[in-house]
Design an enzyme around this catalytic site. Structure first.
Site, PDB file in Angstrom:
ATOM      1  N   TYR A   1       0.829  -1.204   0.000  1.00  0.00           N
ATOM      2  CA  TYR A   1       0.000   0.000   0.000  1.00  0.00           C
ATOM      3  C   TYR A   1       0.867   1.259   0.000  1.00  0.00           C
ATOM      4  O   TYR A   1       0.463   2.279  -0.543  1.00  0.00           O
ATOM      5  CB  TYR A   1      -0.906   0.016   1.231  1.00  0.00           C
ATOM      6  CG  TYR A   1      -2.197  -0.740   1.077  1.00  0.00           C
ATOM      7  CD1 TYR A   1      -2.197  -2.112   0.873  1.00  0.00           C
ATOM      8  CD2 TYR A   1      -3.416  -0.082   1.146  1.00  0.00           C
ATOM      9  CE1 TYR A   1      -3.390  -2.810   0.744  1.00  0.00           C
ATOM     10  CE2 TYR A   1      -4.608  -0.769   1.027  1.00  0.00           C
ATOM     11  CZ  TYR A   1      -4.589  -2.129   0.817  1.00  0.00           C
ATOM     12  OH  TYR A   1      -5.772  -2.814   0.694  1.00  0.00           O
TER      13      TYR A   1
ATOM     14  N   LYS B   1       3.632 -15.397   3.209  1.00  0.00           N
ATOM     15  CA  LYS B   1       3.895 -16.183   1.999  1.00  0.00           C
ATOM     16  C   LYS B   1       5.415 -16.367   1.949  1.00  0.00           C
ATOM     17  O   LYS B   1       6.087 -15.976   0.986  1.00  0.00           O
ATOM     18  CB  LYS B   1       3.341 -15.418   0.775  1.00  0.00           C
ATOM     19  CG  LYS B   1       3.399 -16.182  -0.537  1.00  0.00           C
ATOM     20  CD  LYS B   1       2.375 -17.302  -0.642  1.00  0.00           C
ATOM     21  CE  LYS B   1       2.594 -18.096  -1.922  1.00  0.00           C
ATOM     22  NZ  LYS B   1       1.789 -19.328  -1.972  1.00  0.00           N
TER      23      LYS B   1
ATOM     24  N   ASP C   1      -2.279 -18.536   1.275  1.00  0.00           N
ATOM     25  CA  ASP C   1      -3.231 -19.293   0.445  1.00  0.00           C
ATOM     26  C   ASP C   1      -3.941 -20.344   1.293  1.00  0.00           C
ATOM     27  O   ASP C   1      -5.156 -20.542   1.216  1.00  0.00           O
ATOM     28  CB  ASP C   1      -2.544 -19.913  -0.787  1.00  0.00           C
ATOM     29  CG  ASP C   1      -1.200 -20.554  -0.494  1.00  0.00           C
ATOM     30  OD1 ASP C   1      -0.716 -20.475   0.660  1.00  0.00           O
ATOM     31  OD2 ASP C   1      -0.606 -21.158  -1.419  1.00  0.00           O
TER      32      ASP C   1
ATOM     33  N   ASP D   1      -6.116  -7.155   4.140  1.00  0.00           N
ATOM     34  CA  ASP D   1      -7.254  -6.556   3.428  1.00  0.00           C
ATOM     35  C   ASP D   1      -8.117  -7.653   2.822  1.00  0.00           C
ATOM     36  O   ASP D   1      -9.334  -7.677   2.984  1.00  0.00           O
ATOM     37  CB  ASP D   1      -6.726  -5.612   2.337  1.00  0.00           C
ATOM     38  CG  ASP D   1      -7.867  -5.015   1.519  1.00  0.00           C
ATOM     39  OD1 ASP D   1      -8.829  -4.524   2.130  1.00  0.00           O
ATOM     40  OD2 ASP D   1      -7.784  -5.060   0.278  1.00  0.00           O
TER      41      ASP D   1
ATOM     42  N   ASP E   1     -12.092  -9.397   4.318  1.00  0.00           N
ATOM     43  CA  ASP E   1     -13.350  -9.448   3.554  1.00  0.00           C
ATOM     44  C   ASP E   1     -13.866 -10.888   3.544  1.00  0.00           C
ATOM     45  O   ASP E   1     -15.047 -11.156   3.731  1.00  0.00           O
ATOM     46  CB  ASP E   1     -13.147  -8.995   2.095  1.00  0.00           C
ATOM     47  CG  ASP E   1     -13.488  -7.525   1.896  1.00  0.00           C
ATOM     48  OD1 ASP E   1     -13.208  -6.721   2.820  1.00  0.00           O
ATOM     49  OD2 ASP E   1     -14.031  -7.179   0.826  1.00  0.00           O
TER      50      ASP E   1
HETATM   51  C1  IPM Z   1     -10.414  -1.481   3.830  1.00  0.00           C
HETATM   52  C2  IPM Z   1     -10.650  -0.894   2.470  1.00  0.00           C
HETATM   53  C3  IPM Z   1      -9.493   0.032   2.120  1.00  0.00           C
HETATM   54  C4  IPM Z   1      -8.217  -0.805   2.095  1.00  0.00           C
HETATM   55  C5  IPM Z   1      -9.652   0.813   0.819  1.00  0.00           C
HETATM   56  C6  IPM Z   1     -10.948   1.589   0.780  1.00  0.00           C
HETATM   57  C7  IPM Z   1      -8.471   1.718   0.571  1.00  0.00           C
HETATM   58  O1  IPM Z   1     -10.819  -1.893   1.522  1.00  0.00           O
HETATM   59  O2  IPM Z   1     -10.370  -0.722   4.812  1.00  0.00           O
HETATM   60  O3  IPM Z   1     -10.262  -2.696   3.932  1.00  0.00           O
HETATM   61  O4  IPM Z   1      -7.903  -1.421   1.067  1.00  0.00           O
HETATM   62  O5  IPM Z   1      -7.518  -0.837   3.096  1.00  0.00           O
HETATM   63 MN    MN Z   2     -10.712  -3.899   2.311  1.00  0.00          MN
END
Ligand code: IPM
Ligand code: MN
Length: 352
Positions: A142, A189, A221, A245, A249
């Site tokens: 990032y 990894k 993975d 990240d 999710d």
């Molecule tokens: C999160 C989001 C952010 C990230 C984006 C919006 C930059 O997806 O907080 O997980 O990738 O960190």
């Molecule tokens: Mn995210």
């Protein structure tokens, strides 16, 4: 206690969900006798529209002068399919994390008894899952050097990590593991990436200092698979920025809806409390988005920013009750009644 809170609703459904969390914070303050002072600031696409900058200096100042930041989301479809855009809403969030030194992102994943059947995963796999994802937040790809070469036809992002960055996040991982079930999984990894080998090397150096904690190492993975085939394996999962990240999710599926996953970002300056779901532009302004992740982020704010555990618990209790009673938005309602964003917010605030 006097609570100075910066309100940064941002874009998309941000203002709606933060609005509900504010109702709940006010109800908590009233019940427990706290005085809340809010300041508002722009971040993301709305800040670009107004100031040409996704994280303006004024916003940073408001954050620095507050004890906690209640954050909604950033993002706008106007930018999504324009890879050439020079300014992007997401830069606001990244600049805020970097400038506030928020190197640790805590994303707890829990299941609610009355919701386990909503998870896309088998009930017996998720029932009772309870773990903390700890994502490094100010390093890695990032923030490493990035750019284009060869007239733009070659692109690179550097996954750069310094020892101190790895040490401080692993230290936190061990501290949280100690307060939980004493099991830390370091996700990397290391079979391919040099940066991961540094992570693993440092973790192996630190592990003997925490003999009461079981440390294990897992390739990312494999961790991605384990999260959906056996999420109860995890207690504290610590990993670098990009892996964190993606995995968080995925982990949100365990609890049944992304609209339930709260987070806290902490580090050197004021901490930021935000839902992980993002700006969900399709739902913006429709009063249908699930406010519970933001409300649960406010619970984390009481606990982490102010050390007010009872207040946090009061919010968690009210949220669990709303889920039990089916006072939920469409993402969780199934065949039951669908409540609006503001109805859920009002209900939770009234049950503090
Ligand atoms: C999160 C989001 C952010 C990230 C984006 C919006 C930059 O997806 O907080 O997980 O990738 O960190
Ligand atoms: Mn995210």
């Amino acid at each position: 206690m006097k609570l100075k809170i910066a309100k940064l609703p941002g874009d998309g459904i941000g203002p709606e969900v933060v609005g509900q969390a504010v109702k709940v914070v006010d109800a908590v303050a009233k019940k427990f006798g706290h005085e809340v002072e809010y300041s508002f600031a722009y971040v993301g696409a709305c800040a670009i529209d107004k100031f040409g900058n996704a994280y303006p200096e004024e916003t940073h100042k408001v954050c620095l002068e507050s004890d906690a930041v209640l954050f909604g989301a950033v993002g706008d479809p106007r930018y999504d399919n324009d890879p050439t855009a020079k300014v992007r809403p997401e830069q606001g969030l990244l600049a805020m994390r970097k400038q506030l030194g928020l190197y640790a992102n805590l994303r707890p994943v829990e299941t609610f008894k009355s919701l386990v059947h909503k998870s896309p995963l088998k009930e017996e796999l998720v029932d009772g899952a309870d773990f903390l994802c700890l994502r490094e937040l100010t390093g890695g790809m990032y923030f490493g050097e990035k750019g284009r070469r060869d007239n733009g036809d070659t692109a690179f992002d550097t996954n750069l990590y310094h020892r101190y960055e790895v040490e401080r996040i692993l230290k936190l991982g061990y501290e949280y593991a100690r307060r939980r079930r004493k099991h830390l999984t370091v996700v990397d990894k290391a079979n391919v990436l040099e940066s991961s080998r540094l992570w693993r090397q440092i973790a192996q150096e630190m592990a003997p200092q925490y003999p009461d904690v079981t440390t294990d190492y897992m390739y990312v993975d494999n961790a991605a698979m384990k999260l959906i085939t056996g999420p109860k394996f995890f207690d504290v999962l610590v990993t670098e920025n990009t892996f964190g990240d993606i995995l968080t999710d995925e982990a949100s599926c365990v609890s049944g809806s992304m609209g339930l996953l709260a987070s806290a970002s902490i580090g050197e300056h004021t901490g930021v409390y935000e839902p992980i779901h993002g700006s969900y532009p399709q739902a913006a302004g429709k009063n249908i988005a699930n406010p519970l992740a933001t409300i649960l982020s406010a619970a984390m704010m009481f606990e982490y920013a102010f050390g007010l555990m009872e207040e946090g618990k009061a919010i968690r209790r009210a949220v669990a009750l709303s889920i039990d009673k089916g006072i939920v938005t469409e993402d969780l309602a199934g065949d039951g009644k669908k409540y609006s964003t503001s109805e859920v917010g009002d209900w939770v605030a009234a049950h503090i």
